[in-house]
Design an enzyme around this catalytic site. Structure first.
Site, PDB file in Angstrom:
ATOM      1  N   PHE A  27      56.089  67.232  37.489  1.00  9.57           N
ATOM      2  CA  PHE A  27      56.472  66.665  36.188  1.00  9.57           C
ATOM      3  C   PHE A  27      56.270  67.704  35.099  1.00  9.57           C
ATOM      4  O   PHE A  27      55.696  68.757  35.321  1.00  9.57           O
ATOM      5  CB  PHE A  27      55.658  65.413  35.873  1.00  9.57           C
ATOM      6  CG  PHE A  27      54.165  65.571  35.961  1.00  9.57           C
ATOM      7  CD1 PHE A  27      53.446  66.007  34.868  1.00  9.57           C
ATOM      8  CD2 PHE A  27      53.491  65.292  37.145  1.00  9.57           C
ATOM      9  CE1 PHE A  27      52.057  66.148  34.935  1.00  9.57           C
ATOM     10  CE2 PHE A  27      52.109  65.434  37.226  1.00  9.57           C
ATOM     11  CZ  PHE A  27      51.398  65.862  36.133  1.00  9.57           C
TER      12      PHE A  27
ATOM     13  N   TYR B 121      44.761  77.385  33.227  1.00  8.63           N
ATOM     14  CA  TYR B 121      44.293  76.118  32.679  1.00  8.63           C
ATOM     15  C   TYR B 121      42.807  75.846  32.873  1.00  8.63           C
ATOM     16  O   TYR B 121      42.263  74.924  32.257  1.00  8.63           O
ATOM     17  CB  TYR B 121      45.136  74.973  33.248  1.00  8.63           C
ATOM     18  CG  TYR B 121      46.566  75.061  32.764  1.00  8.63           C
ATOM     19  CD1 TYR B 121      46.895  74.659  31.482  1.00  8.63           C
ATOM     20  CD2 TYR B 121      47.559  75.610  33.560  1.00  8.63           C
ATOM     21  CE1 TYR B 121      48.195  74.774  31.001  1.00  8.63           C
ATOM     22  CE2 TYR B 121      48.863  75.734  33.096  1.00  8.63           C
ATOM     23  CZ  TYR B 121      49.172  75.314  31.816  1.00  8.63           C
ATOM     24  OH  TYR B 121      50.454  75.452  31.347  1.00  8.63           O
TER      25      TYR B 121
END
Length: 414
Positions: free
Chosen positions: A414, A124
């Protein structure tokens, strides 16, 4: 044929779930029950996929989130989750296409940052994210910890009570809200989070085991801490207990509540090992034990990753422990948040505006994200060659501005 990346249609959701399971190496079978359960909590307007001849081969989802920054302000965030690319379609730029569309729309929606939990470290950074919090997990050897076995309950006038899931759903959201007003790095927990955490809503893909819940009440009766833990049932050949308590959640609004809950779970009969769950690296746990060496680090790694979408809004939202001025040259290959900005900060507030002045520091947007919540040092990033210092002492100034007294903490996946 060209692989198409786009928002998915309602009819494509089961196939999207199958591709999600494939990417995470779970059995690629999705029941109608699981599909219905997950669909009820999903905004299809933020679910993307890649399709090759009608078959979903990559998945991507985002949802609205609130992130607590330093000082307690809540930032509007776009939380990225459920990112996979099927093994047949790797290295074709599918994730880049999905990510570019998401980040552009997040900026248009006015979200200040984007967040995610990275399954793999190298992915990322190329999209402007940087690791913004670190997590540590301890395994406590209870017999070695040195706690007084005769001690019963808190010694500050408070008390600990066992409660059930219904109580947790009533008490937990308010307590978490109070904590989020102070603890930078926390993300919000919606009603569904509490339902899943207490077993009211059960996911077909995650077998449920009922845990134990305990609350700490201060001397005035207010609930200042909540603990959820599970225990196994292991005994040695000599009929000695070898049980482990695994902490699923421990949130506390005050140090007294935090100390009391850790001492409680480390003093339960038959428990000889306590697994702490994901904590901040500067958690109180090891050093509240008489023998801190009884707590062994079993996990220490990056956790919450952050991507700034609006640099001035993000820098003005947080607080600063000292006064200072920095001109930051922020590079952003995606063209979403780059520029030269002058930050004037003090304990009374901050302004961040575009600047034509000479930069004090030059850094990638992902490195600024790594500094933003105060978990990393600009001086250290400079030594690593990950930012350029144009004015002597600028990195030291940045450390004085960006680093608060405690490290950020995000406990939630999450």
């Amino acid at each position: 044929m060209t692989v198409e990346t786009r928002l998915i249609a309602e009819s494509e959701y089961p196939d999207w779930l199958r591709a999600l399971a494939t990417g995470f190496l779970r059995p690629p079978v999705v029941t109608d029950e699981e599909a219905a359960e997950r669909r009820a909590a999903t905004d299809l307007g933020r679910v993307r996929g890649a399709f090759d001849e009608g078959r979903c081969v990559a998945t991507f989802r985002s949802f609205g989130q609130q992130l607590t920054t330093v000082g307690g302000a809540r930032l509007a965030a776009s939380a990225v989750s459920n990112v996979t690319v099927s093994p047949t379609h790797r290295r074709r730029g599918l994730l880049g296409s999905l990510m570019d569309a998401e980040l552009s729309e997040a900026k248009e929606r006015g979200e200040t940052v984007s967040t995610l939990i990275a399954a793999e470290y190298p992915i990322y950074g190329r999209y402007g994210y940087g690791p913004a919090t670190t997590t540590t997990q301890w395994s406590v050897d209870v017999p070695r910890a040195g706690l007084d076995p005769r001690r019963s309950g808190p010694d500050d006038g408070g008390r600990i009570d066992l409660v059930d899931g219904t109580d947790v759903r009533k008490l937990g959201p308010e307590l978490h809200g109070r904590l989020a007003a102070a603890q930078h790095g926390l993300v919000d927990r919606d009603e569904r989070w509490w339902q899943v955490a207490t077993g009211l809503r059960r996911l077909a893909s995650h077998p449920w085991t009922e845990p134990f819940h305990a609350v700490y009440r201060s001397a005035d009766g207010s609930v200042d801490g909540l603990l959820t833990y599970a225990a196994d049932d292991e005994w040695g050949d000599a009929k000695q207990p070898l049980n482990t308590a695994t902490v699923r959640d421990l949130i506390a609004r005050t140090p007294a509540a935090e100390r009391a809950l850790w001492r409680f779970v480390c003093s339960i009969d038959w428990i000889v090992t306590v697994r702490s769950g994901y904590r901040a690296p500067d958690d109180l746990l090891p050093h509240l034990l008489p023998d801190p060496r009884a707590a062994r680090v079993v996990t220490h790694a990056d956790f919450l990753w952050l991507r700034l979408l609006d640099v001035p809004a993000a820098l003005e939202a947080r607080t600063y422990p000292t006064s200072g001025t920095l001109v930051l040259e922020v590079a952003d290959a995606a063209g979403l948040a780059g520029g030269r900005f002058r930050l004037d900060a003090s304990p009374d507030g901050a302004t961040c505006t575009p600047s034509s002045g000479s930069p004090d520091l030059t850094l990638e947007v992902g490195e600024l994200a790594t500094l933003y919540l105060g978990d990393e040092s600009a001086t250290r990033l400079s030594a690593l060659g990950r930012l350029d210092e144009h004015r002597s002492g600028a990195a030291k100034t940045a450390d004085g501005l960006f680093r608060p007294g405690r490290r950020p903490w995000c406990p939630d996946v999450f």
